[in-house]
Design an enzyme around this catalytic site. Structure first.
Site, mmCIF file in Angstrom:
data_model
loop_
_atom_site.group_PDB
_atom_site.id
_atom_site.type_symbol
_atom_site.label_atom_id
_atom_site.label_comp_id
_atom_site.label_asym_id
_atom_site.label_seq_id
_atom_site.Cartn_x
_atom_site.Cartn_y
_atom_site.Cartn_z
ATOM 1 N N ILE A 245 0.896 -1.157 0.000
ATOM 2 C CA ILE A 245 0.000 0.000 0.000
ATOM 3 C C ILE A 245 0.930 1.201 0.000
ATOM 4 O O ILE A 245 1.526 1.543 1.011
ATOM 5 C CB ILE A 245 -0.918 0.020 1.233
ATOM 6 C CG1 ILE A 245 -1.809 -1.217 1.250
ATOM 7 C CG2 ILE A 245 -1.784 1.281 1.239
ATOM 8 C CD1 ILE A 245 -2.741 -1.300 2.440
ATOM 9 N N PRO A 246 1.103 1.854 -1.156
ATOM 10 C CA PRO A 246 2.223 2.781 -1.358
ATOM 11 C C PRO A 246 2.037 4.171 -0.744
ATOM 12 O O PRO A 246 1.950 5.181 -1.452
ATOM 13 C CB PRO A 246 2.315 2.852 -2.889
ATOM 14 C CG PRO A 246 0.912 2.647 -3.349
ATOM 15 C CD PRO A 246 0.307 1.663 -2.387
ATOM 16 N N CYS A 247 2.037 4.231 0.590
ATOM 17 C CA CYS A 247 1.920 5.525 1.257
ATOM 18 C C CYS A 247 3.155 6.396 1.000
ATOM 19 O O CYS A 247 3.095 7.614 1.183
ATOM 20 C CB CYS A 247 1.680 5.342 2.751
ATOM 21 S SG CYS A 247 2.912 4.339 3.595
ATOM 22 N N HIS A 248 4.250 5.776 0.568
ATOM 23 C CA HIS A 248 5.460 6.552 0.269
ATOM 24 C C HIS A 248 5.292 7.422 -0.974
ATOM 25 O O HIS A 248 6.115 8.306 -1.229
ATOM 26 C CB HIS A 248 6.656 5.606 0.082
ATOM 27 C CG HIS A 248 6.485 4.612 -1.029
ATOM 28 N ND1 HIS A 248 5.741 3.453 -0.879
ATOM 29 C CD2 HIS A 248 6.935 4.602 -2.316
ATOM 30 C CE1 HIS A 248 5.769 2.770 -2.005
ATOM 31 N NE2 HIS A 248 6.471 3.446 -2.898
ATOM 32 N N ARG A 249 4.229 7.210 -1.736
ATOM 33 C CA ARG A 249 3.995 8.009 -2.951
ATOM 34 C C ARG A 249 3.192 9.275 -2.677
ATOM 35 O O ARG A 249 2.774 9.959 -3.610
ATOM 36 C CB ARG A 249 3.273 7.156 -4.000
ATOM 37 C CG ARG A 249 4.105 5.975 -4.478
ATOM 38 C CD ARG A 249 3.356 5.100 -5.452
ATOM 39 N NE ARG A 249 4.075 3.853 -5.675
ATOM 40 C CZ ARG A 249 3.538 2.760 -6.190
ATOM 41 N NH1 ARG A 249 2.263 2.747 -6.526
ATOM 42 N NH2 ARG A 249 4.266 1.668 -6.354
#
Length: 283
Positions: A245-249
């Site tokens: 779940i790409p919260c880093h984006r």
């Protein structure tokens, strides 16, 4: 003189209040629409625009929250919880819990006692990770600079679960994401526990493509809640499944990458690595 916008707001406020007061009767769309003098079609569209979810989903969230209180505080049976919530039976209660909570009513009532979690440690391009899974899918993934601390944080998420340190196929499929085409992401199943709002934000994160970046504001717009940037930021920070779940984006509106639960340096490295992967594909 009232504007049309204020009139619409009052109608939605009245509808929300009506559903809150009468959710045990499980009112249908036509009934609630009639109470605010709108056709079912226009009410459905207006409610979704203002509340960010459909009237049916709002009713489901209220029902599950009430049932959770009964199961935990009163230690009620599943039948009693379903009956007091106004649901047709335990099967309906079970379906709602699976769809909204990611677990069965029994698992919730027992605080995860019926839940078996496999976990393992592995290497990634960004350091060691801990990945955990249930029979339903990946329930946790975190960078593990300190393995014992990482495992303790996993246990805090599911305090009463049974844990086995073993690698399973669900974990292996998830870890292949560091090597495979990102179009395969739909093959990875997730088993998430969170509030309705958190799940909504995490679902929106899954739609950000590799190499893409969103601001907190644009993510709030994406879930039809443009004034909820701060709440969106909190939900992003509570993401229990790193990288998948790409919260880093998600970055700040200034262009600054901002903070990251597992370190700002790691976030910068992940964004750069993904940009390089996209360039390789393009070439």
């Amino acid at each position: 003189m009232e504007t049309q916008e204020s009139i619409n707001y009052q109608r939605i406020a009245d509808a929300i209040n009506y559903i809150r007061l009468n959710f045990k009767e499980q009112p249908n769309l036509d009934e609630v629409a009639e109470k605010v003098n709108l056709s079912p079609f226009h009410f459905q569209r207006m409610f979704t625009e203002w509340a960010g979810i459909s009237p049916k989903k709002f009713l489901q969230y209220l029902s599950v929250e009430y049932a959770k209180g009964i199961l935990k505080e009163k230690q009620a049976t599943l039948f009693d919880a379903a009956f007091e919530t106004g649901l047709s039976g335990t099967g309906r209660l079970h379906d709602l819990f699976i769809n909204i909570e990611g677990m069965t009513p029994a698992e919730y009532k027992n605080g995860g006692k019926a839940l078996t979690i496999n976990y393992s440690f592995a290497e990634s391009p960004f350091g060691n990770i801990l990945v955990a899974s249930t029979v339903k899918g990946i329930c946790y993934l975190a960078f593990a600079d300190d393995k014992q601390e990482a495992f303790s944080q996993l246990q805090a998420q599911f305090a009463n679960a049974t844990y086995h340190q073993v690698v399973d196929m669900t974990q292996q499929n998830a870890l292949f994401i560091f090597k495979r085409d990102w179009s395969k992401l739909s093959n990875i199943k997730l088993h998430l526990k969170g509030t309705a709002f958190q799940l909504k934000v995490w679902e929106a994160l899954l739609r950000i493509p590799m190499g893409g970046l969103y601001t907190y504001g644009s993510l709030a717009q994406n879930i039809s809640m443009p004034n909820a940037s701060r709440a969106v930021g909190s939900a992003v920070g509570d993401n229990p499944v790193a990288f998948l779940i790409p919260c880093h984006r998600v970055i700040r509106s200034t262009g600054d990458f901002g903070q990251y639960h597992w370190g700002a340096t790691r976030k910068s490295a992940m964004i750069g690595w993904e940009a390089a992967q996209v360039n390789k594909i393009a070439i």
